[in-house]
Design a protein around this motif. Structure first.
Motif, short mmCIF file in Angstrom:
data_model
loop_
_atom_site.label_atom_id
_atom_site.label_comp_id
_atom_site.label_asym_id
_atom_site.label_seq_id
_atom_site.Cartn_x
_atom_site.Cartn_y
_atom_site.Cartn_z
N PRO A 93 20.43 46.26 38.96
CA PRO A 93 18.88 46.30 40.19
C PRO A 93 17.52 45.59 39.73
N ALA A 94 16.06 45.48 40.30
CA ALA A 94 16.06 44.75 40.26
C ALA A 94 14.04 44.95 39.05
N GLN A 95 13.20 44.08 39.24
CA GLN A 95 12.24 44.83 38.13
C GLN A 95 11.25 43.52 38.55
N CYS A 144 9.05 41.48 46.97
CA CYS A 144 8.49 40.71 45.29
C CYS A 144 7.32 40.24 45.66
N SER A 164 13.63 52.82 35.97
CA SER A 164 12.94 53.20 34.93
C SER A 164 11.41 52.31 34.91
N SER A 165 10.24 53.15 34.34
CA SER A 165 8.92 52.43 33.94
C SER A 165 8.38 52.98 33.07
N ILE A 221 4.87 48.36 35.58
CA ILE A 221 6.39 46.94 35.48
C ILE A 221 7.90 48.49 36.40
N SER A 269 19.62 45.22 45.81
CA SER A 269 20.13 45.53 45.04
C SER A 269 21.22 45.77 45.01
N CYS A 281 23.41 49.50 40.50
CA CYS A 281 23.41 49.63 42.25
C CYS A 281 24.86 50.01 42.63
N THR A 325 12.15 49.56 37.53
CA THR A 325 13.08 48.91 37.65
C THR A 325 13.88 49.68 38.57
N CYS A 375 16.45 49.64 42.58
CA CYS A 375 17.51 50.22 43.12
C CYS A 375 17.23 49.98 44.78
#
Length: 182
Positions: free
Chosen positions: A122-124, A6, A180-181, A97, A116, A35, A99, A101
């Protein structure tokens, strides 16, 4: 929740080598809301010798997490990105940004330090707020892609990250599925 990929107090520029696979990720990968925690099979898509040690990486599937086998201690002097499968979605911008896994493995120990997949969600991430090597792995890729990256200490945590068991000088390995983005 520890999201080691992060943030970073220090980010440095390093060279990145990118290799693209001809395989395309399934279109359902971008739509996946979780995930998967299923066991993956060690049928490596990327075998990479480091300056010391080596890694063998198998990307995730719709039902299984990635597999990272490490011959420790694994260490690299140059952050290296390898696309395991190319997605069919939009290109991820450097300031996006995303998203994902992901699974993070310490090259010194061969142990997972953050995942994840362990959480099942999942994490963003804002790419401008993650360690340089993590951003290098995602930026310029397409949504739906599976990507592996071997990150130098300089592009990760040069001073270490003790709560995650990361020491100064450790090489990190991440396997990411870009969901995703915007």
């Amino acid at each position: 929740m520890l999201l080691v990929g992060c943030g970073s107090d220090e980010q440095s520029a390093g060279s990145t080598s990118t290799s693209h696979s001809a395989a395309a990720a399934s279109s359902s990968a971008a739509a996946t809301a979780a995930c998967p925690a299923g066991a993956g099979t060690p049928d490596p898509q990327w075998q990479f010798p480091g300056d010391t040690g080596s890694i063998a990486v198998t990307g995730p599937t719709d039902d299984a997490r990635p597999v990272v086998e490490v011959t420790a201690p694994f260490h690299v002097e140059t952050t290296t990105v390898h696309t395991l499968s190319v997605g069919s979605g939009s290109v991820v911008a450097p300031s996006a940004i995303a998203t994902v896994c992901y699974e993070g493995v310490n090259g010194r120990t061969g142990k997972v330090f953050d995942s994840s997949y362990d959480r099942g969600l999942p994490a963003q991430f804002q790419l401008g707020g993650v360690v340089a090597g993590f951003a290098k792995a995602i930026s310029g890729q397409t949504v739906g892609s599976d990507v592996a990256v071997a990150i130098t200490s300089a592009d990760g945590y040069p001073s270490g990250q003790p709560q995650a068991g990361i020491e100064a000088g450790d090489t990190l390995v991440f396997v990411l599925r870009i969901l995703s983005s915007p």
